[in-house]
Design an enzyme around this catalytic site. Structure first.
Site, short mmCIF file in Angstrom:
data_model
loop_
_atom_site.label_atom_id
_atom_site.label_comp_id
_atom_site.label_asym_id
_atom_site.label_seq_id
_atom_site.Cartn_x
_atom_site.Cartn_y
_atom_site.Cartn_z
N LYS A 13 -19.06 21.03 83.99
CA LYS A 13 -19.80 19.76 84.14
C LYS A 13 -18.83 18.60 84.21
O LYS A 13 -18.73 17.79 83.29
CB LYS A 13 -20.75 19.59 82.97
CG LYS A 13 -21.81 20.68 82.87
CD LYS A 13 -22.68 20.41 81.68
CE LYS A 13 -23.53 21.61 81.30
NZ LYS A 13 -23.93 21.52 79.88
N ARG A 56 -25.93 29.59 67.93
CA ARG A 56 -26.78 28.42 67.66
C ARG A 56 -27.94 28.78 66.74
O ARG A 56 -28.41 27.94 65.97
CB ARG A 56 -27.31 27.83 68.96
CG ARG A 56 -26.27 26.96 69.65
CD ARG A 56 -26.78 26.34 70.93
NE ARG A 56 -25.92 25.24 71.35
CZ ARG A 56 -25.91 24.73 72.57
NH1 ARG A 56 -26.73 25.19 73.49
NH2 ARG A 56 -25.10 23.74 72.87
N GLY A 69 -22.08 18.39 75.14
CA GLY A 69 -22.37 17.03 75.59
C GLY A 69 -22.52 16.08 74.40
O GLY A 69 -22.02 14.95 74.42
P1 ADP Z 1 -19.54 23.76 77.62
O1 ADP Z 1 -20.90 24.41 77.61
O2 ADP Z 1 -18.59 24.43 76.68
O3 ADP Z 1 -19.60 22.29 77.47
P2 ADP Z 1 -19.55 23.73 80.52
O4 ADP Z 1 -21.01 24.03 80.49
O5 ADP Z 1 -19.10 22.43 81.03
O6 ADP Z 1 -18.91 24.02 79.06
O7 ADP Z 1 -18.80 24.79 81.42
C1 ADP Z 1 -18.88 26.18 81.22
C2 ADP Z 1 -18.87 26.88 82.53
O8 ADP Z 1 -17.76 26.46 83.29
C3 ADP Z 1 -18.74 28.39 82.42
O9 ADP Z 1 -19.96 28.96 82.84
C4 ADP Z 1 -17.58 28.72 83.36
O10 ADP Z 1 -17.86 29.84 84.17
C5 ADP Z 1 -17.46 27.49 84.19
N1 ADP Z 1 -16.13 27.27 84.78
C6 ADP Z 1 -14.95 27.16 84.14
N2 ADP Z 1 -13.94 27.02 85.02
C7 ADP Z 1 -14.49 27.02 86.25
C8 ADP Z 1 -13.96 26.92 87.57
N3 ADP Z 1 -12.67 26.80 87.79
N4 ADP Z 1 -14.82 26.96 88.60
C9 ADP Z 1 -16.14 27.10 88.36
N5 ADP Z 1 -16.71 27.19 87.15
C10 ADP Z 1 -15.89 27.17 86.10
MG MG Z 2 -22.40 24.64 79.11
#
Ligand code: ADP
Ligand code: MG
Length: 400
Positions: free
Chosen positions: A199, A34, A381
């Site tokens: 999320k 970033r 998001g």
């Molecule tokens: P992004 O930032 O790419 O939008 P998120 O913030 O939604 O993605 O999610 C990222 C997090 O999701 C990571 O820290 C990862 O450890 C977690 N994650 C992925 N799969 C699982 C799971 N099955 N259970 C718990 N956490 C998970």
């Molecule tokens: Mg994230």
């Protein structure tokens, strides 16, 4: 929207709202994507003789200073990337910020401390936000919006401040929006969407819109368990958004009607323990069928069969949008699903867009060459809400 070329910046104080919310391990930056993404905007303004005042949030402090979320390490890294000194203000609108900005010569750069150390930044109260925006406006003559990862937030520095100063859109936001447009207007097909991450409730909404656009939707990560549960399977102690089940069932029915293919994991890695992400000590896990998760276990990555299945479903794609890791990729034992999807994208000749703070970081941390992807977005998001067709406060504010 005005571009930064249309602003007369020489000798003037230009406030750049960036998104420098990078992942940290203590005070060390584990992925600087970033910072690198917004650096060209800052460099360009500095080269044109602006006094550049950069500001961002980092993490989720509770409206007061919290050293754990200081931007100090980011100031140092930004300076290295720019190849010029970056003066760091130890507050946002206080004595340090005022003095640091006042001391800037033309072409110099300062970074303010975390915007979210002030309650006004994220306040739901319009007056409180506006009051903070007015303090920020006192530090600058012009505003450049370039924090793409935050444009979906109605926050003081994103939404209220641009109304108070002549403003323009930064190059990063312009690029990001251009790419997302390509995903909403005539896309090359098959168009495959991969969703995962943690999320769940933030992301379920986008599916509604994607059902009208995508040919295939693959679901992994924490989100998969709400889908498996909706299909009547037990998910043990996996991430679950019980209240989303009716919505999810609605999506599955609509997908069937529209001929959109939904692909869920067929097997998962499960464990009784969440792994230690700090020591990364070897985890204890087993592979089980997705419809046979034991009651005391938690799904932490998609399994080997699912990885193959997902790769096959990506092989013929012409367009891919991917948001959310397939598992807890921060631990090497649960990074395999995320790696498999990244690898499948590299092997397909699709135009692939990877969106999301953690997803983008995962691709780089796992050692993939980011230039091999169509576009690695700095916003998760924000990208999702754009694809949902929502008005984004930080973009609306830059219009006119
Ligand atoms: P992004 O930032 O790419 O939008 P998120 O913030 O939604 O993605 O999610 C990222 C997090 O999701 C990571 O820290 C990862 O450890 C977690 N994650 C992925 N799969 C699982 C799971 N099955 N259970 C718990 N956490 C998970
Ligand atoms: Mg994230």
């Amino acid at each position: 929207m005005k571009t930064i070329e249309e602003l007369d910046v020489a000798g003037r104080r230009v406030f750049v709202r960036a998104d420098l919310n990078v992942p940290l391990d203590g005070s060390s930056i584990t992925d600087d994507g970033r910072i690198r993404a917004v650096a060209p905007t800052i460099a360009k303004l500095a080269e044109r003789g602006a006094k550049v005042v950069v500001a961002s949030h980092l993490g989720r402090p509770k409206g007061a200073p919290d050293p754990q979320f200081s931007l100090a390490p980011v100031a140092a890294r930004l300076g290295e990337i720019l190849g010029r000194p970056v003066a760091f203000a130890t507050d946002t609108v206080g004595e340090s910020a005022k003095a640091t900005v006042a001391a800037l010569a033309d072409g110099e750069v300062t970074l303010l401390e975390n915007l979210r150390f002030n309650a006004g930044e994220t306040s739901k109260d319009d007056a409180e936000r506006k009051a903070f925006a007015e303090q920020l406006a006192g530090l600058a003559d012009l505003y450049v919006g370039d924090g793409f990862g935050a444009v979906h937030r109605k926050h003081a520095s994103v939404f209220d401040l641009p109304a108070l100063l002549p403003h323009a859109v930064g190059d990063l936001i312009a690029t990001e929006v251009g790419v997302l447009k390509r995903l909403t207007e005539d896309v090359a097909r098959p168009y495959v969407v991969v969703l995962g991450g943690a999320k769940v409730s933030d992301k379920v909404g986008v599916i509604e819109n994607l059902l009208q656009k995508a040919d295939r939707i693959l679901i992994g990560g924490g989100m998969a368990y709400t889908f498996l549960k909706a299909q009547g399977h037990e998910v043990g102690i996996s991430l679950l958004q019980e209240d989303q089940i009716p919505t999810v069932l609605g999506y599955l029915a609509e997908a069937e009607e529209r001929g959109v293919e939904f692909v869920l994991p067929t097997d998962v890695l499960v464990s009784t323990d969440f792994p230690d992400l700090r020591t990364k000590a070897p985890a204890t896990f087993s592979v089980v069928a997705a419809d046979a998760i034991p009651a005391d276990q938690e799904g932490l990555d998609i399994g080997p069969d699912s990885r193959e299945l997902f790769a096959a479903k990506l092989a013929d794609a012409k367009t891919v949008f991917w948001n959310g890791p397939m598992g807890v990729f921060e631990h090497p034992d649960y990074a395999g699903g995320t790696k498999a999807v990244a690898q499948a994208l590299l092997e397909s000749d699709a135009f692939s867009v990877v969106g999301g703070g953690d997803s983008a970081a995962a691709v780089r941390i796992l050692g993939f060459d980011e230039t091999k992807f169509g576009h690695i977005s700095t916003g998760g998001g924000a990208s999702l809400e754009y694809l949902e067709g929502k008005q984004l406060p930080g973009l609306t504010a830059l219009e006119g």
